[in-house]
Design an enzyme around this catalytic site. Structure first.
Site, short mmCIF file in Angstrom:
data_model
loop_
_atom_site.label_atom_id
_atom_site.label_comp_id
_atom_site.label_asym_id
_atom_site.label_seq_id
_atom_site.Cartn_x
_atom_site.Cartn_y
_atom_site.Cartn_z
N PRO A 10 -4.09 0.94 18.42
CG PRO A 10 -5.97 -0.36 17.97
CD PRO A 10 -5.28 0.37 19.07
CG HIS A 56 -2.08 -0.91 1.13
ND1 HIS A 56 -3.16 -0.84 1.97
CD2 HIS A 56 -2.33 -1.92 0.27
CE1 HIS A 56 -4.04 -1.78 1.63
NE2 HIS A 56 -3.55 -2.46 0.62
CE LYS A 76 3.65 4.27 13.21
NZ LYS A 76 4.37 4.10 11.95
CE1 TYR A 118 -6.21 4.21 10.79
CE2 TYR A 118 -5.53 4.18 8.49
CZ TYR A 118 -5.37 3.75 9.79
OH TYR A 118 -4.37 2.86 10.10
CE1 TYR A 167 -1.44 4.30 9.24
CE2 TYR A 167 -0.28 3.19 7.46
CZ TYR A 167 -1.33 3.24 8.36
OH TYR A 167 -2.28 2.24 8.37
#
Length: 402
Positions: free
Chosen positions: A301, A76, A305, A209, A393
């Site tokens: 979560p 991704h 990480k 998200y 990220y």
């Protein structure tokens, strides 16, 4: 009668961090025995994270178990942020100079590591009862446990505590002569994630998200045919309250029209509610005992990480132990905690920030939601803001500086 055996490193816990550490040490010719209180099937049955940073995929390649990950994992280069009914893409690949993440379930990582360890003929002791660690401050650490009705003692040079948040290692430190040196930092959130795993195609080829008036949601995946979805729910909710249909109905209400149209629903194959917390233990070394992974820290979560921090810990720890045996140097051991904690606190900050940005906090009132939306608007319309999210990220590079 107890018959002692010996190894160089005793690893407590056969989750990904313990298995990764065992593989890295074996590659360097260092003997390690893994002791796990649960069965192998139980360890494999735990449903956990699915987004791997470059540091984790590199480690899988380093120990020679990355083939299936590269074949079945999904690369991704970005993800969507949905707020005020509209989606905006964070192009991680472009914003970070070509970095990506890999979607590959933690269950599959664990399976690959377990299979490789078994094929190599390395020792993993499952279903070990009453595991206890001793004398890690005195230079001659040992581990005792019960198996098949007998008491066993494992003598070693070092103990690696990879046994998770509820494991014996950190709790033993708190009752030892090191009790006055350990500090714990914790924030517990007043909501959890209701997660559903289903054999349905993902609603989108990348993660979504969601910040909505009804609460946070996450559309994730494990493969092109298996999806993982989450809803923010009160901690007072019970899984039994949520039928599959109720879950899908609520998820649809939090999505945008395009996602609702493409959502494929089906029976859940796993459903659970996970509480969220931020937690860090300092330090991570106590004599000849080292804490790694969830034994030393927990992150919400939201930032993906947890597994990646565990992988970083064991990379630093394996390098320190290899340096000790190869060069007779304790420099890496002495710096282990400092190196890990620098990265841990940065990941904790990002995970906390991303959690507070994306979830609904009714106690903050309408102004809290307006401030969230303003910050989200800044992020998606500012290259600097978007780059900050993208860089955090995909993960920070390893730093072996003192």
């Amino acid at each position: 009668m107890t018959t002692p055996t010996r190894t160089q490193v005793a690893i407590i816990g056969a989750g990904p961090s313990g298995l990764l550490l065992g593989a890295l040490l074996n590659k360097a010719g260092i003997d390690a025995v893994i002791v796990e209180r649960q069965s192998g099937d139980y360890v494999l049955g735990r449903i956990r994270a699915g987004v791997l940073e470059q540091v984790t995929t590199d480690l899988m390649d380093e120990i020679g178990v990355g083939a299936r990950m590269h074949k079945e994992g999904l690369v991704h280069g970005g993800f969507d942020m949905l707020f005020q009914g509209r989606r905006h893409r964070i192009d991680m690949n472009k914003l970070t100079g070509g970095q990506n993440v890999m979607v590959y379930g933690q269950t599959e990582v664990t399976r690959d590591l377990m299979d490789a360890r078994k094929q190599a003929g390395l020792t993993t002791i499952y279903e070990a009862a009453n595991v206890a660690i001793h004398d890690f401050g005195a230079g001659k650490p040992r581990v005792t446990f019960e198996k098949d009705g007998k008491t066993h003692e494992l003598q070693c040079d070092f103990i690696a505590g990879c046994d998770g948040f509820h494991g014996v290692c950190r709790e033993t430190v708190k009752k030892s002569s090191f009790a006055s040196t350990i500090r714990e930092y914790e924030k517990v959130y007043n909501f959890g994630w209701l997660g559903v795993l289903s054999d349905t195609p993902p609603v989108h080829h990348e993660l979504i998200y969601v910040n909505s008036e009804r609460g946070f949601a996450l559309c994730s995946q494990r493969s092109t045919t298996r999806s993982r979805y989450y809803l923010q729910v009160p901690l007072t909710d019970k899984v039994e309250q949520w039928s599959d249909q109720a879950f899908w109905d609520e998820l649809k209400l939090r999505l945008d029209p395009q996602a609702r149209e493409h959502l494929v629903i089906g029976p859940s194959i796993e459903k659970s509610i996970a509480p969220l917390r931020s937690f860090v233990t300092e330090p991570l070394r106590f004599g000849r005992l080292f804490l790694a992974g969830d034994a030393g820290h927990i992150v919400p979560p939201t930032g993906a990480k947890g597994l990646n921090l565990a992988a970083t810990d064991v990379k630093y720890l394996s390098a320190a132990l290899i340096e000790f045996y190869r060069d007779k140097s304790e420099a890496g051991i002495d710096h282990y905690s400092e190196r890990c904690l620098k990265r841990i606190w940065r990941a904790e900050r990002f995970s906390w920030w991303f959690t507070t940005l994306m979830h609904r906090f009714p106690e903050n009132g309408e102004i809290g939601q307006k401030l969230q939306e303003a910050e989200l608007d800044y992020i998606v319309h500012s290259e600097t803001g978007a780059r900050s999210v993208a860089e955090n990220y995909v993960g920070l590079p390893l730093d072996f500086g003192a």
